[in-house]
Scaffold this active site. Structure first.
Site, PDB file in Angstrom:
ATOM      1  N   THR A 169      27.926  39.962  41.353  1.00  0.00           N
ATOM      2  CA  THR A 169      28.838  40.628  40.693  1.00  0.00           C
ATOM      3  C   THR A 169      29.093  39.922  39.503  1.00  0.00           C
ATOM      4  O   THR A 169      29.270  38.363  39.607  1.00  0.00           O
ATOM      5  CB  THR A 169      29.812  40.283  41.540  1.00  0.00           C
ATOM      6  OG1 THR A 169      29.767  40.538  42.966  1.00  0.00           O
ATOM      7  CG2 THR A 169      31.359  40.544  41.203  1.00  0.00           C
ATOM      8  N   ARG A 197      31.771  51.361  51.514  1.00  0.00           N
ATOM      9  CA  ARG A 197      31.635  50.094  51.877  1.00  0.00           C
ATOM     10  C   ARG A 197      32.589  49.173  50.590  1.00  0.00           C
ATOM     11  O   ARG A 197      31.626  49.519  49.181  1.00  0.00           O
ATOM     12  CB  ARG A 197      30.406  48.615  52.136  1.00  0.00           C
ATOM     13  CG  ARG A 197      30.993  47.953  52.371  1.00  0.00           C
ATOM     14  CD  ARG A 197      30.539  47.236  51.189  1.00  0.00           C
ATOM     15  NE  ARG A 197      30.893  44.823  51.612  1.00  0.00           N
ATOM     16  CZ  ARG A 197      30.972  44.304  50.164  1.00  0.00           C
ATOM     17  NH1 ARG A 197      31.312  44.781  48.957  1.00  0.00           N
ATOM     18  NH2 ARG A 197      30.792  43.409  50.662  1.00  0.00           N
ATOM     19  N   GLY A 199      33.798  45.953  48.594  1.00  0.00           N
ATOM     20  CA  GLY A 199      34.280  44.566  48.351  1.00  0.00           C
ATOM     21  C   GLY A 199      35.478  44.358  48.225  1.00  0.00           C
ATOM     22  O   GLY A 199      36.475  44.896  47.637  1.00  0.00           O
ATOM     23  N   ASP A 200      35.606  43.325  47.597  1.00  0.00           N
ATOM     24  CA  ASP A 200      36.855  42.422  46.883  1.00  0.00           C
ATOM     25  C   ASP A 200      36.681  42.757  45.663  1.00  0.00           C
ATOM     26  O   ASP A 200      38.303  42.723  45.037  1.00  0.00           O
ATOM     27  CB  ASP A 200      36.368  41.186  47.179  1.00  0.00           C
ATOM     28  CG  ASP A 200      35.450  39.862  46.357  1.00  0.00           C
ATOM     29  OD1 ASP A 200      34.340  40.686  46.709  1.00  0.00           O
ATOM     30  OD2 ASP A 200      35.245  39.391  45.525  1.00  0.00           O
ATOM     31  N   THR A 220      33.722  35.908  42.750  1.00  0.00           N
ATOM     32  CA  THR A 220      32.248  36.747  43.386  1.00  0.00           C
ATOM     33  C   THR A 220      31.750  35.834  44.217  1.00  0.00           C
ATOM     34  O   THR A 220      32.757  34.488  45.612  1.00  0.00           O
ATOM     35  CB  THR A 220      31.282  36.437  42.051  1.00  0.00           C
ATOM     36  OG1 THR A 220      29.768  36.573  43.344  1.00  0.00           O
ATOM     37  CG2 THR A 220      31.348  34.783  41.874  1.00  0.00           C
ATOM     38  N   GLY A 223      32.492  39.637  50.092  1.00  0.00           N
ATOM     39  CA  GLY A 223      33.196  40.014  49.671  1.00  0.00           C
ATOM     40  C   GLY A 223      34.287  40.288  51.080  1.00  0.00           C
ATOM     41  O   GLY A 223      35.626  40.262  51.077  1.00  0.00           O
TER      42      GLY A 223
HETATM   43  N1  GLY Z   1      31.727  39.983  46.136  1.00  0.00           N
HETATM   44  C1  GLY Z   1      31.171  41.349  45.807  1.00  0.00           C
HETATM   45  C2  GLY Z   1      31.002  41.996  47.126  1.00  0.00           C
HETATM   46  O1  GLY Z   1      31.106  41.706  48.271  1.00  0.00           O
HETATM   47  O2  GLY Z   1      30.961  43.768  47.278  1.00  0.00           O
END
Ligand code: GLY
Length: 301
Positions: A169, A197, A199-200, A220, A223
């Site tokens: 990321t 899905r 993520g964060d 990073t 997530g």
């Molecule tokens: N940190 C990136 C994700 O988990 O999508």
């Protein structure tokens, strides 16, 4: 004071691709720095910094992203203006070459914060952003990984942050000469993720946050863990409420991630004075920063 910090993922980056990561973060820093030096806005600096890493296939963002279970590329990104607190994000969006620019378009051309999937792609088309093919973002390395993961029944996306699978990321935070702080994050998510899905990275407060009166953060790592501890805003709150400096706040965030949810990853921070900080609990993290008080950039993997 002008200042720029960026990351290109935190994981066990193997020796043979350390050089490519170093080049990638170095080039991205140069692009954003030129904008700040010319008196440009922090948002322009981080957008161009992140676009540079989205275009670089070594990172898991834009071209070179992981494939989901179906062999598709679904992209997440967010951007935040720390002066107005305006923000924009896209999640699980396909066929977008530079997700960070679409996130900025959502921030600037809509009343919304987050658009997902087909709605995000539709918004891009409505506003004249060209879409690309899945194949334009696909690289042989990721096709090979995807084929191997189809055979592996025991793989969990969380493994990618502990073993040798990449979690690249990308993210950046800048402070311009007027003191505006902006932050952004972009990712292809986790390898072999379930379609849809999220993520964060596109969640404001989790992967990204900026408040020019306090600072900016981009995260990073795993997530699902980062979301559970609302990592970016936790770091910002620690600076604002406890008066912690950026170093202490970044460390606080990474310790919280580990302690509360056994999570792994990395955090970059710029405080309100443009001072950069980094913390990570993975073997390596690709990162670079420069401030107007430094004679040369710092680049490390
Ligand atoms: N940190 C990136 C994700 O988990 O999508």
């Amino acid at each position: 004071m002008i200042s720029l910090i960026l990351h290109g993922g935190a994981w066990n980056i193997p020796n043979e691709i350390v050089g490519a990561h170093r080049n990638g973060v170095s080039l991205a820093l140069e692009k954003g720095w030129k904008i700040l030096e010319r008196g440009g806005h922090a948002l322009d600096a981080i957008e161009q910094t992140i676009r540079s890493m989205e275009d670089d296939p070594i990172f898991d963002a834009g071209k070179g992203s992981f494939l989901n279970e179906l062999g598709e590329i679904e992209l997440d990104a967010s951007i935040m203006n720390g002066t107005s607190l305006k923000c924009g994000a896209i999640a699980a969006a396909q066929n977008i070459r530079n997700p960070i620019s679409l996130a900025r378009m959502v921030m600037e051309k809509s009343e919304n914060v987050l658009l997902t999937g087909l709605g995000a792609v539709r918004f891009a088309k409505e506003h004249g952003m060209p879409v690309c093919r899945n194949d334009d973002l696909l690289v042989p390395r990721e096709l090979k990984r995807w084929k191997e993961l189809q055979q592996s029944k025991s793989f969990s996306p969380k493994d990618s942050f502990r073993a040798d699978l990449p979690s690249d990321t990308v993210g950046a935070i800048a402070m311009d000469e007027k003191g505006n702080i902006a932050a952004g994050t972009s990712t292809g998510g986790t390898p072999n993720k379930h379609p849809g899905r999220v993520g964060d990275s596109p969640l404001i407060g989790c992967g990204t946050y900026a408040d020019s009166q306090v600072g900016g953060v981009s995260c990073t790592g795993w997530g699902e863990g980062i979301i559970k501890v609302v990592l970016a805003k936790t770091v910002i709150d620690h600076m604002e409420m406890s008066g912690a400096d950026g170093d202490a706040a970044a460390l606080f965030g990474i310790e919280r991630l580990k302690k509360k949810v056994d999570g792994y990853g990395g955090i970059i921070v710029l405080d309100k004075n443009g001072r950069p900080s980094v913390a990570f609990n993975t073997p390596r993290m690709a990162r670079a920063y420069r401030t107007s008080e430094m004679n040369a950039p710092f680049v490390e993997v």
